[in-house]
Structures are given as structure tokens and as C-alpha cells.
Enzyme design. Structure first.
Site, PDB file in Angstrom:
ATOM      1  N   PRO A 118      16.784 -18.887  -3.014  1.00  0.00           N
ATOM      2  CA  PRO A 118      15.448 -19.667  -1.680  1.00  0.00           C
ATOM      3  C   PRO A 118      14.168 -19.204  -1.704  1.00  0.00           C
ATOM      4  O   PRO A 118      13.712 -17.776  -2.115  1.00  0.00           O
ATOM      5  CB  PRO A 118      16.714 -18.390  -0.645  1.00  0.00           C
ATOM      6  CG  PRO A 118      17.314 -17.546  -1.229  1.00  0.00           C
ATOM      7  CD  PRO A 118      16.765 -17.804  -2.847  1.00  0.00           C
ATOM      8  N   ALA A 119      13.312 -19.892  -1.075  1.00  0.00           N
ATOM      9  CA  ALA A 119      12.002 -19.567  -0.691  1.00  0.00           C
ATOM     10  C   ALA A 119      12.012 -17.867  -0.117  1.00  0.00           C
ATOM     11  O   ALA A 119      13.071 -17.462   0.674  1.00  0.00           O
ATOM     12  CB  ALA A 119      11.508 -20.619  -0.004  1.00  0.00           C
ATOM     13  N   GLY A 168      10.207 -28.790  -4.015  1.00  0.00           N
ATOM     14  CA  GLY A 168       9.286 -27.577  -3.722  1.00  0.00           C
ATOM     15  C   GLY A 168       7.817 -28.458  -3.776  1.00  0.00           C
ATOM     16  O   GLY A 168       8.050 -30.019  -4.310  1.00  0.00           O
ATOM     17  N   SER A 169       7.025 -27.909  -4.212  1.00  0.00           N
ATOM     18  CA  SER A 169       5.464 -28.813  -4.264  1.00  0.00           C
ATOM     19  C   SER A 169       5.666 -29.045  -5.545  1.00  0.00           C
ATOM     20  O   SER A 169       5.743 -28.224  -6.459  1.00  0.00           O
ATOM     21  CB  SER A 169       4.397 -27.540  -3.917  1.00  0.00           C
ATOM     22  OG  SER A 169       4.494 -26.776  -4.975  1.00  0.00           O
ATOM     23  N   THR A 170       4.405 -30.601  -6.175  1.00  0.00           N
ATOM     24  CA  THR A 170       4.227 -30.939  -7.285  1.00  0.00           C
ATOM     25  C   THR A 170       3.899 -29.849  -7.731  1.00  0.00           C
ATOM     26  O   THR A 170       4.171 -29.469  -9.230  1.00  0.00           O
ATOM     27  CB  THR A 170       3.800 -32.099  -7.078  1.00  0.00           C
ATOM     28  OG1 THR A 170       3.828 -33.210  -6.015  1.00  0.00           O
ATOM     29  CG2 THR A 170       3.282 -32.476  -8.554  1.00  0.00           C
ATOM     30  N   THR A 189       4.130 -26.453  -8.022  1.00  0.00           N
ATOM     31  CA  THR A 189       4.844 -25.583  -8.703  1.00  0.00           C
ATOM     32  C   THR A 189       6.108 -26.254  -9.691  1.00  0.00           C
ATOM     33  O   THR A 189       6.769 -25.291 -10.334  1.00  0.00           O
ATOM     34  CB  THR A 189       6.013 -24.662  -6.918  1.00  0.00           C
ATOM     35  OG1 THR A 189       5.303 -24.243  -6.865  1.00  0.00           O
ATOM     36  CG2 THR A 189       6.832 -23.591  -7.661  1.00  0.00           C
ATOM     37  N   GLY A 190       6.180 -27.223  -9.028  1.00  0.00           N
ATOM     38  CA  GLY A 190       7.203 -28.549 -10.434  1.00  0.00           C
ATOM     39  C   GLY A 190       6.921 -28.503 -12.114  1.00  0.00           C
ATOM     40  O   GLY A 190       7.928 -28.349 -12.370  1.00  0.00           O
ATOM     41  N   GLU A 248      13.225 -32.581  -6.732  1.00  0.00           N
ATOM     42  CA  GLU A 248      12.282 -32.441  -5.491  1.00  0.00           C
ATOM     43  C   GLU A 248      11.187 -32.259  -5.922  1.00  0.00           C
ATOM     44  O   GLU A 248      10.753 -31.239  -4.978  1.00  0.00           O
ATOM     45  CB  GLU A 248      13.491 -33.128  -5.160  1.00  0.00           C
ATOM     46  CG  GLU A 248      15.026 -33.553  -5.402  1.00  0.00           C
ATOM     47  CD  GLU A 248      14.855 -35.106  -5.290  1.00  0.00           C
ATOM     48  OE1 GLU A 248      14.407 -35.170  -4.770  1.00  0.00           O
ATOM     49  OE2 GLU A 248      15.688 -35.251  -6.378  1.00  0.00           O
ATOM     50  N   ARG A 270       9.744 -34.652  12.900  1.00  0.00           N
ATOM     51  CA  ARG A 270      11.079 -33.880  12.709  1.00  0.00           C
ATOM     52  C   ARG A 270       9.909 -32.728  11.660  1.00  0.00           C
ATOM     53  O   ARG A 270       9.198 -32.518  11.222  1.00  0.00           O
ATOM     54  CB  ARG A 270      12.526 -35.299  11.549  1.00  0.00           C
ATOM     55  CG  ARG A 270      12.970 -34.337  11.390  1.00  0.00           C
ATOM     56  CD  ARG A 270      14.231 -34.944  11.596  1.00  0.00           C
ATOM     57  NE  ARG A 270      13.887 -35.697   9.777  1.00  0.00           N
ATOM     58  CZ  ARG A 270      13.722 -35.635   9.283  1.00  0.00           C
ATOM     59  NH1 ARG A 270      14.550 -34.849   8.345  1.00  0.00           N
ATOM     60  NH2 ARG A 270      13.778 -36.622   7.368  1.00  0.00           N
ATOM     61  N   CYS A 324       8.927 -33.384   3.338  1.00  0.00           N
ATOM     62  CA  CYS A 324       8.644 -34.147   2.170  1.00  0.00           C
ATOM     63  C   CYS A 324       8.651 -35.292   2.016  1.00  0.00           C
ATOM     64  O   CYS A 324       7.973 -35.944   1.769  1.00  0.00           O
ATOM     65  CB  CYS A 324       9.339 -33.632   0.808  1.00  0.00           C
ATOM     66  SG  CYS A 324      11.388 -34.043   1.125  1.00  0.00           S
TER      67      CYS A 324
HETATM   68  P1  NAP Z   1       6.595 -24.445  -3.012  1.00  0.00           P
HETATM   69  O1  NAP Z   1       5.256 -23.918  -2.837  1.00  0.00           O
HETATM   70  O2  NAP Z   1       6.583 -25.256  -4.423  1.00  0.00           O
HETATM   71  O3  NAP Z   1       8.245 -23.281  -3.267  1.00  0.00           O
HETATM   72  C1  NAP Z   1       8.903 -23.871  -2.765  1.00  0.00           C
HETATM   73  C2  NAP Z   1       9.808 -23.052  -4.028  1.00  0.00           C
HETATM   74  O4  NAP Z   1       9.495 -22.692  -5.292  1.00  0.00           O
HETATM   75  C3  NAP Z   1      10.367 -21.623  -2.943  1.00  0.00           C
HETATM   76  O5  NAP Z   1      11.496 -21.410  -3.681  1.00  0.00           O
HETATM   77  C4  NAP Z   1       9.098 -20.503  -3.678  1.00  0.00           C
HETATM   78  O6  NAP Z   1       9.365 -19.273  -3.990  1.00  0.00           O
HETATM   79  C5  NAP Z   1       9.071 -21.123  -5.184  1.00  0.00           C
HETATM   80  N1  NAP Z   1       7.535 -20.772  -6.250  1.00  0.00           N
HETATM   81  C6  NAP Z   1       6.947 -20.828  -5.460  1.00  0.00           C
HETATM   82  N2  NAP Z   1       6.195 -20.528  -6.628  1.00  0.00           N
HETATM   83  C7  NAP Z   1       7.238 -20.331  -7.986  1.00  0.00           C
HETATM   84  C8  NAP Z   1       7.003 -20.314  -9.484  1.00  0.00           C
HETATM   85  N3  NAP Z   1       5.808 -19.859 -10.277  1.00  0.00           N
HETATM   86  N4  NAP Z   1       7.660 -19.948 -10.450  1.00  0.00           N
HETATM   87  C9  NAP Z   1       9.576 -20.109  -9.119  1.00  0.00           C
HETATM   88  N5  NAP Z   1       9.404 -20.796  -8.465  1.00  0.00           N
HETATM   89  C10 NAP Z   1       8.359 -20.521  -7.358  1.00  0.00           C
HETATM   90  O7  NAP Z   1       6.713 -25.525  -2.169  1.00  0.00           O
HETATM   91  P2  NAP Z   1       6.618 -24.885  -0.695  1.00  0.00           P
HETATM   92  O8  NAP Z   1       5.458 -25.103  -0.298  1.00  0.00           O
HETATM   93  O9  NAP Z   1       7.765 -23.589  -0.317  1.00  0.00           O
HETATM   94  O10 NAP Z   1       7.383 -26.228  -0.074  1.00  0.00           O
HETATM   95  C11 NAP Z   1       7.159 -27.547   0.798  1.00  0.00           C
HETATM   96  C12 NAP Z   1       6.822 -28.507  -0.778  1.00  0.00           C
HETATM   97  O11 NAP Z   1       8.363 -28.735  -0.714  1.00  0.00           O
HETATM   98  C13 NAP Z   1       5.599 -30.154  -0.329  1.00  0.00           C
HETATM   99  O12 NAP Z   1       5.068 -30.185  -1.256  1.00  0.00           O
HETATM  100  C14 NAP Z   1       7.384 -31.021  -0.350  1.00  0.00           C
HETATM  101  O13 NAP Z   1       7.078 -32.277   0.363  1.00  0.00           O
HETATM  102  C15 NAP Z   1       7.999 -30.467  -0.630  1.00  0.00           C
HETATM  103  N6  NAP Z   1       9.744 -30.798  -0.499  1.00  0.00           N
HETATM  104  C16 NAP Z   1      10.368 -32.076  -1.642  1.00  0.00           C
HETATM  105  C17 NAP Z   1      11.698 -32.227  -0.822  1.00  0.00           C
HETATM  106  C18 NAP Z   1      11.521 -33.144  -1.793  1.00  0.00           C
HETATM  107  O14 NAP Z   1      13.348 -33.658  -1.631  1.00  0.00           O
HETATM  108  N7  NAP Z   1      11.365 -33.880  -2.628  1.00  0.00           N
HETATM  109  C19 NAP Z   1      12.082 -31.473  -0.368  1.00  0.00           C
HETATM  110  C20 NAP Z   1      11.554 -30.628   0.596  1.00  0.00           C
HETATM  111  C21 NAP Z   1      10.112 -30.156   0.082  1.00  0.00           C
HETATM  112  P3  NAP Z   1       8.174 -18.185  -2.560  1.00  0.00           P
HETATM  113  O15 NAP Z   1       8.725 -19.130  -0.865  1.00  0.00           O
HETATM  114  O16 NAP Z   1       8.904 -17.380  -3.043  1.00  0.00           O
HETATM  115  O17 NAP Z   1       7.179 -18.171  -3.038  1.00  0.00           O
END
Ligand code: NAP
Length: 514
Positions: A208-209, A263-265, A267-268, A285, A313, A319
Site C-alpha cells: 500500500p501507499a 498510481g501515477s504514470t 511510477t507506472g 491504472e 469528490r 484519477c
Molecule cells: P504514485 O506516487 O505513483 O504512488 C502510487 C503507489 O506507487 C504508492 O503505493 C507508492 O508508494 C508507489 N510507488 C511510488 N514510487 C514507486 C517505485 N519507484 N516503486 C514501487 N512503488 C512505487 O501515485 P500517487 O501520487 O500516490 O497517486 C496518484 C496517482 O494515481 C494519480 O496520477 C492518479 O491519477 C493515479 N490513480 C489512478 C487510478 C486509476 O485507476 N487509473 C486510480 C487512482 C489513482 P509510496 O506511497 O510509498 O511512495
């Protein structure tokens, strides 16, 4: 460790109590429910991270520490993957009815504990309790849906072109799945993935985050109570500093067959790079930049109601939140006027534990700075702040619901995901222009438009380059429908009858010489 856990629970209770009088009752319930877990859940056991490392979970409303949680690193990630791998043969061999029954028990327990689970979300994420409650029902709905889908993973018998052959197609679980979830829907993003994976016979490791590990750990506690066997569902919380190393293990370990990330593009892309060496299946996603188009032919009141629901919301932190409002010139001024009135009338910033609140805090200081940066960039390029525009006096992470007019496509708020309570309005003249602006993005998750012209409805729905379209509707997510994006918004679909495909392999069996 017991002492640590107890003090963690006391701190969480104290943190919650500080919110308001009604929160103290909530805190007592959460604290006493046994759902507040601070260790990792690996192989059916609650365990510390090596060296008893911990990281703090904070209340985003106040910045106060709620509890400390095990800070897992690569070692725990490997252990969890091994545990998932060991439990795979028996889980895969269980009948679909057995798996379905266990998922149904998990669902029942989530519903039974919905109030406590919702309070946990509000405590660690900040969203208003009513929204947190809706998230729990939404999260549970995926466990229920996939408990039903578990029994419908049908293969095919295909007519062969040779008379002495028969063609059979089997669908089989892919294996161990690594799941990485974001903080904005800490329960629902987990169950949308794990529900599908477990239903078809995969075992999972969830990371989880950092901001919201408590919801995932509470779901692990309930999975345990439901009787989901040891090692089938594992949760390893980690701090942001450990996350990259943990993520690397989860995406490179040869025992892992698939990764599923929300998560974010940015990180993806990192995770996809990790996964390519061992050619893992990947479900992604990612971020969006949702256009919300209001045509002259729209029902104005319906469009304003949809805009409010879609934009604000979770304080704009979803997202699929509308990110760019494109409004046709004939209806533009009336839309802006009504939207501002609705925002000032219906949105109330405050503690998530206050019944009147519709807008909780943003998740952290970085999130607030991003909104501020987009606003100052837009204003410097000619946009006007019609309402809001700055931090809210309630607290440093609270932001005023904001509407900008005179927005143009060169501004940051029209180009990058905001993830905050900012509604930028761009004026357009023709349908073609709106489609061009809407599609001028390298992501495409959700898109919305309001129109009463049925020919236009067909044209626009077909032309929008997104995975999810709302026609005269601002809230779209439901377990029955496929959720996912095109372009850099991701790979694959979650929920619906298609959601299980991410966790299945197709095997062709040819019966020859008959
Ligand atoms: P994020 O920074 O990419 O983090 C998401 C998850 O990835 C967290 O668990 C984070 O852990 C982990 N993470 C970050 N860097 C990583 C790495 N190098 N290796 C492995 N895991 C890593 O995104 P966010 O800012 O939390 O979330 C917002 C983004 O998610 C937005 O862009 C949103 O649009 C997208 N989102 C998409 C959907 C969808 O269904 N398409 C749904 C919800 C959110 P840590 O918290 O420990 O950094």
C-alpha cells in the site's frame, strides 16, 4: 512488540479524538476494534520489519502522527513473494466454489466492519466520513462481484478445421501477483485488484501507499478472519524511502508472474521497466486528464451537478476527476455563474469527521503546492480566479474549492493532472474544437460531456480518446463496468467481467489423431 502495537493504537485513538467530539466516539470504536494493525502480514502471520523498523502514519488534516507501522524493505518483499508462491499450488487447486465462498466471507466481514473501516480511511486519508463510507461499500462491491465471477471463468471448445482434431481453450491463474496501490482510494484500489486475482486462483503481495497503509492492513485482518489461507494474501507496508527497493523486488522477482499497479504514470513507467526483464504481465491504472465538455445543447443544471460531483469528490483527488472544463461559448457564462454558486453553496471545507464537511484536506504539502503552482501559472498567463484560489484557513493542507475562467490550453492546469479542488474553465466554439482540445493529451482515462443532441452524443462518445465516457453523468465507477484508460493512462481493465483477464493465462489444448 505488543507494547509497540498498544502504544500505536493509543496514538491513533488520540489522534482521532483530537478531530472533534464525534470523532472521539469513532476513535474509541476504531481503536478497540482490532482492525488497527501495525505489523506486516506475511504468510498468514503478523510480523515486524527487519530491525523492527517503523514509519509514521500521519493525519493529513493536522500532520500529527496517528500510529507507527512496520517499514518493510526488500527482505520482507522477498519473504512475502515466497509465501505467496508456497501457497499458490493449493489455492490454485481449490475449486472455484471454495474460493468464491471465502471471498464472500471476506465481503461479509468488510460490510460488518464498514463503520470502523470508513473511520480508518478518514483518519489516514482525510476524506469526509460519508465518502469514506461510500468507498468501503465500493471496495466491498468488488469482493462481492469477483466472488461471483470466480465461478464463471469459462474456457471454450472451438470447432477445428480438421475432422480428427478438437480444440480446447483453458483459462488458468497466472500465478503470484504483486499489487501496488495508491492513497486516494486505499481500500477500493486494493479490492478491485486482489478480488479479481484471488477469485481466479492467484496469490498476491500488496504494497500500500506510505500515506495509507492502515486500510490495507485492516483488510488483511479481515481476510484472515474470513479464513483465506495463509500466504494467499500478503501485505507489506513500506515508507517512501523503502518503496523503490520494495517495488523493484515486487516487479523483478522471478517468482512473480504479474504486476498490478494503480498510481501515477511516472511510477507506472518505472515499474514497467522493472518488469520487462522477466516479461511479467502488467496491469496499469495510471493518471488521467479528464475533459468535461458542456455543449450549448446541454441541460445546464444537470451539467453543473455532474461537474460538482466529478470535480470535487475526494477534494479533487481521484484519477477520474474532471481536470479540464471545456464549455461552449453560448452557455459559457451561465455555466460559470451557476457552477460558482453551486460551489459556494454546496462545498464545505473542514475535518473529515465533521458531518457537514464535503472537502477534507489534500493528502500532503506537496499536493497543496501542486495546486498553488497551477493557479499561479494560470493567473500569470491571463486566467481569472472566480472563486477560491488559496489555502483554506482551516489548516495548511486544506484548499479552497477554486474556479478559474479564461483558461487556455498552454496553461499547466490544462496540461497536467491537478489532483486537487481546482476547476479550470476553457471556452470553445465548435464541437470539432472541443474534441481536438480534449484529445490533445498523452493520457486518456475518463471523459465527460453534456449534450441533449443524440447525434452529437454518438459522435462525441466515439471520438473521445479515453477508456471511460460519462454522457450526462459525472460519477461512473461501478463493479459491473470495465475501468481503465487508453494512451499513457494504462494497460488492461479492472472490475466487470473483463477484470479477471489480467490474472489469467489462456492455454490452447489440441486433441489430435482422433
Ligand atoms: P504514485 O506516487 O505513483 O504512488 C502510487 C503507489 O506507487 C504508492 O503505493 C507508492 O508508494 C508507489 N510507488 C511510488 N514510487 C514507486 C517505485 N519507484 N516503486 C514501487 N512503488 C512505487 O501515485 P500517487 O501520487 O500516490 O497517486 C496518484 C496517482 O494515481 C494519480 O496520477 C492518479 O491519477 C493515479 N490513480 C489512478 C487510478 C486509476 O485507476 N487509473 C486510480 C487512482 C489513482 P509510496 O506511497 O510509498 O511512495
Amino acid at each position: 512488540m505488543l507494547r509497540q502495537l498498544r502504544s500505536g493504537m493509543q496514538a491513533l485513538t488520540a489522534g482521532l479524538r483530537a478531530h472533534c467530539a464525534s470523532a472521539s466516539a469513532a476513535a474509541a470504536t476504531v481503536g478497540g476494534s482490532g482492525l488497527v494493525r501495525s505489523q506486516a502480514y506475511i504468510g498468514g502471520r503478523w510480523v515486524d520489519a527487519s530491525g523492527s523498523a517503523l514509519f509514521p502514519v500521519q493525519d493529513p488534516a493536522s500532520g500529527r502522527q496517528l500510529v507507527e507501522v512496520a517499514d518493510c524493505g526488500p527482505r520482507e518483499a522477498k519473504e512475502a513473494v515466497r509465501a505467496a508462491d508456497c501457497s499458490l499450488p493449493s489455492w490454485r487447486a481449490a475449486t472455484s466454489k471454495e474460493r468464491s465462498n471465502l471471498l464472500r466471507k471476506w465481503y461479509d466481514l468488510i460490510i460488518k466492519n464498514k463503520d470502523e473501516l470508513a473511520r480508518l480511511i478518514t483518519a489516514e486519508n482525510g476524506k469526509p466520513l460519508q465518502e469514506a463510507f461510500s468507498e468501503i461499500l465500493y471496495a466491498a462491491s468488488f469482493v462481492e462481484w469477483f466472488s461471483e465471477e470466480a465461478r464463471r471463468v469459462y474456457g471454450d471448445v472451438v470447432p477445428a478445421s480438421s475432422p480428427n482434431r478438437r480444440i480446447l481453450i483453458l483459462k488458468q491463474p497466472i500465478g503470484v501477483v504483486s499489487i501496488i496501490t495508491p492513497w486516494n482510494f486505499p481500500s477500493a484500489m486494493l479490492t478491485r485488484k486482489a478480488g479479481a486475482a484471488l477469485a481466479v486462483g492467484c496469490t498476491v503481495v500488496v504494497k500500500p501507499a506510505e500515506d495509507t497503509p492502515l486500510s490495507a492492513l485492516a483488510l488483511a485482518e479481515l481476510a484472515d478472519q474470513a479464513g483465506i489461507p495463509a500466504g494467499v494474501f500478503n501485505v507489506i507496508p513500506s515508507s517512501r524511502s523503502n518503496t523503490p527497493a520494495v517495488g523493484e523486488v515486487l516487479c523483478t522477482d522471478p517468482l512473480v508472474a504479474a504486476i498490478s499497479f494503480t498510481g501515477s504514470t511516472a511510477t507506472g513507467k518505472i515499474l514497467l521497466r522493472h518488469a520487462c526483464d522477466t516479461v511479467k504481465k502488467a496491469s496499469m491504472e495510471l493518471g488521467g486528464l479528464a475533459p468535461f465538455i458542456v455543449f450549448d445543447s446541454a441541460d445546464l443544471d444537470l451539467a453543473v451537478a455532474g461537474a460538482l460531483a466529478s470535480k470535487f469528490r475526494n477534494s479533487g483527488q481521484t484519477c477520474v476527476c474532471a481536470n479540464r472544463f471545456l464549455v461552449q461559448e453560448g452557455i459559457h457564462d451561465a455555466f460559470v455563474e451557476k457552477m460558482v454558486k453551486a460551489m459556494q453553496r454546496d462545498l464545505r471545507v473542514g475535518s473529515g469527521f465533521d458531518d457537514q464537511t464535503t472537502q477534507g484536506p489534500l493528502i500532503n504539502e506537496r499536493a497543496v503546492q501542486k495546486v498553488e503552482n497551477q493557479i499561479s501559472d494560470a493567473v500569470s498567463r491571463g486566467a481569472c480566479i472566480v472563486t477560491g484560489g488559496k489555502r483554506h484557513s482551516f489548516g495548511a493542507t486544506f484548499f479552497e474549492p477554486t474556479l478559474l475562467s479564461n483558461v487556455t490550453t498552454d496553461m499547466l492546469c490544462a496540461q497536467e493532472e491537478t489532483f486537487g479542488p481546482l476547476a479550470p474553465v476553457l471556452k470553445f466554439q465548435t464541437e470539432e474544437e472541443a474534441i481536438t482540445i480534449a484529445n490533445a493529451a498523452n493520457v486518456g482515462l475518463a471523459g465527460y460531456f453534456y449534450s441533449r443532441d443524440y447525434a452529437q452524443i454518438w459522435r462525441v462518445a466515439e471520438q473521445l480518446e479515453v477508456g471511460i465516457v460519462g454522457v450526462n453523468e459525472g460519477l461512473l465507477s461501478t463493479p459491473e463496468a470495465p475501468f481503465g484508460g487508453v494512451k499513457q493512462s494504462g494497460l488492461g481493465r479492472e472490475g466487470s467481467k473483463y477484470g479477471v483477464d489480467e490474472y489469467l493465462e489462456i492455454k490452447y489444448v489440441c486433441f489430435g489423431s482422433l
